[in-house]
Design a protein around this motif. Structure first.
Motif: not given
Lengths: 396, 304
Positions: B49-51, B73-74, B134-136, B221-225
């Motif tokens: 859910l956070g993601a 992002l923070l 949307p953001f990496r 944000a790190y893995y992207g999907s």
């Protein structure tokens, strides 16, 4: 037995079970329609061709592409005077990509008196109907489904005009040799489809002998971090990486491989050929990615005219398997013409006798197993906008 | 295969990086178990859910200001933590609290139900295909001792470490933290001493879920999907981590996460990808048969 769906999504275990159950059922209730319809159709009415395709459920997008492609061939052949003076008629049923539904639909087609079958998209829904058509004397030319299990059923009435896993692996090897790869790392995701493809590739590569397989491992699907697997790939110092699983993991692995310093080509199987691949991998990560894929109309040389008339007839662009379905009808019609009859054995003989019949994927000659003797797969690469486009049709 | 020499740093680094995600999620498991002896199987889905919350927030932010950056992002991370914390409290209030006096099995099954409800609810909203974040975070990388370390990994690990440090300060130094530890020891006595048990349990759910939500944002944000089942695997892994460290023990959860990450990293390297989980869980079984309380779960009196 492996159910390798010829599509982007793994076949759910439940569907596999259903397919197995349906196989058993079909075995017990074979020829429910009772009629030996295929052999003695009256020689004056239209020749009915049956097509099972998904028009509902998760794969429903493909049903119309297939139906329209087949209808186009039927119309063209009828304009040219049909087959031995008889018109063709396409009878379509929905198999919903589901084993139970497809068995019912196949029995309906047999009852309607079809002389041949030109359908079959999901392997899991196609496998259970093979014995039904076979017993009713209906030869099958399958345009899309391509699991090796269909070949292993060993029926002499079954013909596949889409490439099989073995042929996809062959295309992979051909391309790897073409770009001069010597050390290849192979990763699969442990699903039937992916493992079959990987094993087949490794087997063929070892037979060929030029390429050294430096790594052959599975990853766990459904995770996000593949750094440990990537570490192993990098450690094996490959100059070519093959991924045979689906795009969700494939894109993550690609990104993590490149982040870890790999700069060579990465070849992915048709389960990874999806627009989402480029989105997940991210900008700047897909220059060296190529895929093996069956050619779609927009990739084919000289198909512009065909696409235009398709659009004119159906008001939308053709999609995956439109061309294969179009060809399936032409192949059946050609075999019937050559046989001069719609008798089951004669048509099967006619199909076996085809020699270099021109279809979209090149000249067609069937092997003894009823598969294509050449080709079916092309190499695609990722364009600027993230879609896959033809890079090399491997036709030379 | 050269043994460890050139690869040691890389293996350790990969293990620690994945392990810090496991640790963040494991904390919630461990804290909730420590206080009400419930295995909250829906915890992994809070991470998911956070993601997704961050996915929506970032999507609309980028729509507004056109460009996302680390500060944005923070901020999204903070908002998401508050929201997932709230969802955790809500789940506890609606699904677990009415069953407080019931047999433990009933609560466990409810937790499994909540897990499915969250997963397939998200599937209905966003569909089964993975969504692209949307953001990496992207940055350079540099070589350390023959291993590759990226700036992004360092940033994320620092965030994770900070979150854990604040948490342990809170539990060990504050009044509320003391109340938590008291309830873990003896809920009845705490009630008699005037501790508001319900409020403390609510707060525990809030904190655990906020940390899981943070891990979810960082993963996106790190893995992207991101996809609706992403919480399932990590939920199981985090639970394993919590058990390795000693369930109910704060430091144990952190340590367990890192140990599990390292086990996976080394297991893959030595035995290959197919054997990773076999190796990892064989270690777990072996370890628990020797030491059922986990690494740090030694003395009950020190729990939480």
């Amino acid at each position: 037995m492996s159910f390798t769906p010829n599509r982007r999504r793994p076949l759910a275990p439940a569907a596999a079970l259903a397919a197995a159950a349906a196989l058993l059922l079909a075995g017990c209730s074979g020829g429910i329609a009772g009629g030996d319809e295929g052999g003695d159709g009256d020689a004056s009415g239209p020749i009915k061709l049956g097509m099972l395709a998904p028009f509902s459920g998760s794969e429903s997008a493909f049903g119309d592409y297939m139906k329209n492609g087949a209808q186009m061939a039927v119309d063209e052949i009828n304009e040219d005077g049909g087959v031995d003076g008889r018109e063709l008629e396409l009878v379509v049923e929905d198999d919903a990509c589901d084993a139970t539904a497809s068995v019912a639909a196949a029995n309906k087609l047999v009852a309607a008196g079809v002389e041949a079958s030109v359908g079959g998209y999901c392997s899991g829904a196609t496998l259970p109907v093979l014995p039904i058509f076979d017993e009713a004397g209906v030869p099958m030319v399958i345009p899309a489904a391509n699991s090796n299990a269909l070949v292993e059923a060993g029926l002499d009435t079954v013909f596949l005009i889409n490439g099989t896993g073995t042929q996809q692996a062959q295309a992979t090897l051909e391309y790897a040799l073409k770009v001069g790869a010597t050390r290849v790392a192979v990763l699969n995701d442990n699903t039937d489809y992916s493992k079959d493809l990987a094993d087949s590739f490794v087997e063929q590569a070892e037979e060929e002998g030029t390429i050294e397989i430096v790594l052959d491992q599975s990853v766990t699907p459904g995770e996000k971090d593949y750094s440990a697997n990537v570490k192993n790939v990098i450690g094996s110092t490959p100059d070519f990486v093959v991924w045979t699983g689906y795009y969700q993991e494939g894109a993550l692995i690609t990104r993590q491989l490149i982040d870890a310093g790999y700069a060579g080509p990465i070849l992915v199987g048709d389960g990874s050929v999806d627009k989402k691949f480029a989105e997940i991998a991210g900008a700047g990560y897909t220059e060296n990615v190529v895929g093996t894929f069956t050619q779609t109309p927009d990739m084919l040389k000289g198909a512009e005219e065909w696409i235009a008339s398709y659009e004119e007839a159906f008001g939308e662009a053709p999609g995956p398997y439109s061309t294969q379905s179009y060809d399936a009808v032409r192949v059946v019609a050609e075999a019937m013409k050559n046989a001069g009859s719609t008798e089951t054995d004669a048509v099967v003989e006619g199909l076996r006798g085809l020699d270099g019949f021109p279809v979209f994927s090149g000249p067609l000659t069937f092997t003894d197993e009823g598969t294509l003797s050449s080709g079916g797969f092309a190499i695609v690469s990722i364009s600027e906008d993230g879609t896959f486009v033809l890079k090399d049709d491997l036709q030379d | 295969m050269g043994f460890f020499t050139d690869d040691l740093f890389q293996l350790v680094w990969n293990g620690l990086f994945v392990g810090s995600f496991y640790a963040l999620v494991a904390l919630g498991y461990s804290m909730v178990y420590g206080i009400i002896k419930l295995l909250n199987f829906a915890h992994g889905d809070i991470y998911m859910l956070g993601a997704f919350i961050a996915f929506v927030l970032l999507g609309s932010t980028i729509g507004l200001i056109g460009e996302a950056s680390l500060p944005v992002l923070l901020l999204v991370l903070l908002i998401t933590m508050i929201l997932t914390g709230g969802i955790g409290m809500f789940v506890e209030r609606v699904a677990y609290r009415p069953l407080r006096g019931s047999p433990r099995l009933a609560v466990l099954i409810t937790a499994v139900g909540v897990s499915f409800a969250l997963e397939y609810g998200i599937r209905q909203i966003f569909g089964p295909s993975p969504e692209v974040f949307p953001f990496r975070l992207s940055g350079g990388s540099f070589d350390v001792l023959g291993g590759r370390v990226s700036v992004t990994q360092i940033v994320l690990m620092v965030i994770a470490a900070l979150l854990m440090w604040v948490l342990q300060l809170y539990v060990m130094r504050s009044r509320e933290g003391r109340a938590m530890r008291a309830i873990a020891l003896d809920p009845q006595a705490s009630l008699l001493m005037g501790v508001n048990v319900n409020r403390v349990i609510s707060r525990t759910f809030f904190i655990g879920s906020a940390l899981a939500g943070a891990a979810g944002v960082m993963a996106g944000a790190y893995y992207g999907s991101i996809d609706f089942l992403m919480g399932f695997t990590i939920g199981l892994k985090a639970f394993t981590a919590a058990v390795i460290g000693g369930i109910g023990n704060l430091y144990g959860a952190m340590l367990g996460g890192l140990v599990l990450g390292l086990l996976e990293s080394f297991g893959t390297f030595v035995l290959g990808g197919e054997w990773r989980d076999v190796f990892t869980f064989a270690c777990l079984i072996l370890f628990l048969s020797i030491r059922p309380t986990g690494i740090l779960g030694a003395r009950v009196a020190e729990r939480m």
